[in-house]
Scaffold this active site. Structure first.
Site, short mmCIF file in Angstrom:
data_model
loop_
_atom_site.label_atom_id
_atom_site.label_comp_id
_atom_site.label_asym_id
_atom_site.label_seq_id
_atom_site.Cartn_x
_atom_site.Cartn_y
_atom_site.Cartn_z
N GLY B 54 0.83 -1.20 0.00
CA GLY B 54 0.00 0.00 0.00
C GLY B 54 0.86 1.25 0.00
N SER B 55 0.30 2.35 -0.47
CA SER B 55 1.00 3.63 -0.40
C SER B 55 0.77 4.25 0.98
CB SER B 55 0.49 4.56 -1.50
OG SER B 55 0.82 4.03 -2.77
N GLY B 56 1.46 5.37 1.23
CA GLY B 56 1.35 6.03 2.53
C GLY B 56 2.53 5.73 3.44
N HIS B 57 3.48 4.91 2.94
CA HIS B 57 4.64 4.53 3.75
C HIS B 57 5.94 5.10 3.17
CE1 HIS B 57 1.84 1.84 5.58
NE2 HIS B 57 1.71 1.11 4.50
N LYS B 105 5.94 -7.41 2.81
CA LYS B 105 5.62 -7.18 4.22
C LYS B 105 4.43 -8.08 4.60
CE LYS B 105 4.91 -2.63 4.09
NZ LYS B 105 4.78 -2.53 2.62
N ASP B 110 -1.25 -8.30 0.89
CA ASP B 110 0.04 -8.31 0.18
C ASP B 110 0.51 -9.74 -0.06
OD1 ASP B 110 0.18 -5.55 0.09
OD2 ASP B 110 1.42 -5.37 1.88
N HIS B 220 -0.25 1.11 9.51
CA HIS B 220 -1.52 1.55 8.92
C HIS B 220 -2.40 2.15 10.00
CE1 HIS B 220 -0.08 -2.01 6.67
NE2 HIS B 220 -0.21 -1.18 5.67
#
Lengths: 332, 332
Positions: B54-57, B105, B110, B220
């Site tokens: 996911g994005s945001g990391h 991860k 994922d 998250h």
């Protein structure tokens, strides 16, 4: 309500400097008494470079100590100038026999204390030159008797090109001259959605309404002349870019170095959106972004905001920018 | 009230990837359809490395694409897994004829999508190996039937050492083996003073009382089992370090790689205080911090928090860690 990861706020700066140096044992050393961060190995036979100022702008300045950039960084308390004595000791520590360039952001206390230190260091037969960085377009009043424009993110470029020139063997006047050339050509515009909070405080330095953006904010949380309505990322970027383009008078075919700089708590996705808009706008204008940095380099504690810096590039500046550098915050 | 520098939140990820690639034209290229960030120049005759999530990391994962680390990063929406099709295309793009290691991860979506992509890529005669990163000690329930520990900041170390091994010419099994060795040895603990806010939202994912700290928070914004009283930087660091030391069973004379990682809006002074305490504590215990990273590498939007990762080091891991790397977020 804001909180910080901090011990006694009065110990913040020395403790943080210690943490920085412990984390970079092969690059940095600490002189605790005067809060100097120096290179681990003192450079020889080159012009020395010292910079410094208030803390709270990390990684500036101590994060830029190392081969290809600064020899010494001098740290004041959060948002407070280091003393003239600290700067004097920093200048001595930076001297390798060929004189020292002092890179100073344009704030009254910094300018005063670096000037005093420069004068006193003459007693030790250290020649000094000051390069004043004053890139913040929001404070350009056109009044020559006023304090002038503030110094912000262009400092990174000045430290980088002066550092490269010094490593190449340039003399004191040459290193100062290239730094002044960058400083006089570079301009920056900043905005904030939220102010930073002093460590230990629970309230930010100022508060904005839901629909407000501070346009032209300073890196110490100085208020701006204008507060404008909140808008999307592209339109926020335009608010920064339009006055820069008007001021710099760039023309089709020109090349620039651009810095998209987070002011503290702006996160990478946000900076990438600003970078995207910047690239589109300059491509449309036929101006090449030949080099760029996107990240948080000159901050204001945890301020949620972004600044945009443009520096017209020529072959000499590009070469000095591209020269090898090895510091905690900039390495290539 | 929180705001983000964002256009349409639905366009955030593709726009941000475009901004990243435009900012690194000599390092990166973009495959828009499947949201792949690849190296500008495809590597030859080496094991390929793909990661994603996911994005945001950010800067994870796309910020670690480049020589010495990843070949390809696959981006899902904010905090959402990329699809199996995206991962499949990313795996193909990473393949240079010697197989592909997928660094994943440990999150259900994922793992599922990388597994499916790995199986399907066999149809194209691409051999794949999954390296699962599951370093988050806070989610170690000891229950083998459960989802297991989450993957967090140790991912950076896995990507770095696998990347170095692949550049050295190691084969698929060797690259996967060294990644698994890091993943099985690394442990991380995280805490947050404030949750992150989804771009476009005005409220953070959760709120804490003035006296509360979320200990064991996920990247998250997953809530932790424990909420503990707020305390100073040294004591907060101890909250992270004590369980890590107990779990890893480190002894006097051991060497570790340490990552002091900001989760989004933690600022450098805060991270430097955590690094300082970490160095003091491990020095007292006779454990050498032989290598370290201090910065924001695996984030959770603008979460105000910090994670601490320890990885026991040996000669092979140190050599692979020290090998040259050139990516947007890690270069030496």
């Amino acid at each position: 309500m804001r909180r910080s990861i901090v011990n006694d706020p009065g110990d913040l700066v020395p403790e943080a400097l210690e943490g920085l140096v412990l984390s970079h044992p092969r690059l940095l050393a600490l002189q605790e008494t005067h809060r100097l961060v120096t290179r681990r190995e003192r450079a020889r036979d080159k012009v020395g470079l010292v910079s410094g100022g208030g803390s709270g702008h990390e990684p500036l300045h101590a994060g830029f100590v190392g081969r290809g950039m600064l020899d010494v960084a001098v740290s004041g308390a959060v948002f407070a100038s280091p003393t003239a004595l600290q700067v004097l000791e920093g200048t001595k520590a930076a001297d390798a026999g060929r004189g020292v360039v002092q890179i100073v952001k344009n704030y009254t206390g910094d300018v005063l204390n670096f000037r005093i230190a420069g004068e006193i260091s003459g007693d030790d037969a250290i020649e000094t030159e000051i390069v004043l960085v004053d890139d913040d377009l929001a404070t350009d009043t056109g009044d020559e008797r006023g304090p002038g424009r503030r110094g912000t993110a262009a400092t990174v470029v000045v430290e980088k090109v002066c550092g490269a020139a010094a490593e190449e063997g340039a003399d004191l006047q040459q290193v100062a001259a290239v730094g002044r050339r960058v400083a006089s050509a570079a301009r920056t515009m900043s905005l904030a959605l939220e102010a930073g909070t002093h460590p230990g405080d629970s309230a930010p330095q100022f508060t904005l309404g839901e629909d407000e953006v501070e346009l032209g904010v300073g890196i110490h949380g100085e208020r701006a002349a204008r507060r404008v309505p909140f808008r999307d990322a592209d339109a926020l970027t335009d608010l920064l870019l339009d006055p820069l383009l008007a001021e710099l008078g760039l023309a089709r075919g020109d090349q620039v170095l651009a810095i998209v700089n987070g002011l503290g708590s702006a996160y990478p996705l946000e900076l990438q959106l600003v970078a995207r808009r910047l690239h589109h706008r300059l491509a449309d204008a036929g101006i090449a972004i030949d080099r760029s940095l996107v990240g948080s380099y000159v901050t204001s504690l945890d301020m949620h905001g972004v600044s945009l810096t443009l520096v017209p590039l020529d072959d000499e500046l590009r070469r000095l920018w591209d020269a090898p550098v090895r510091t905690p915050a900039l390495t290539w």
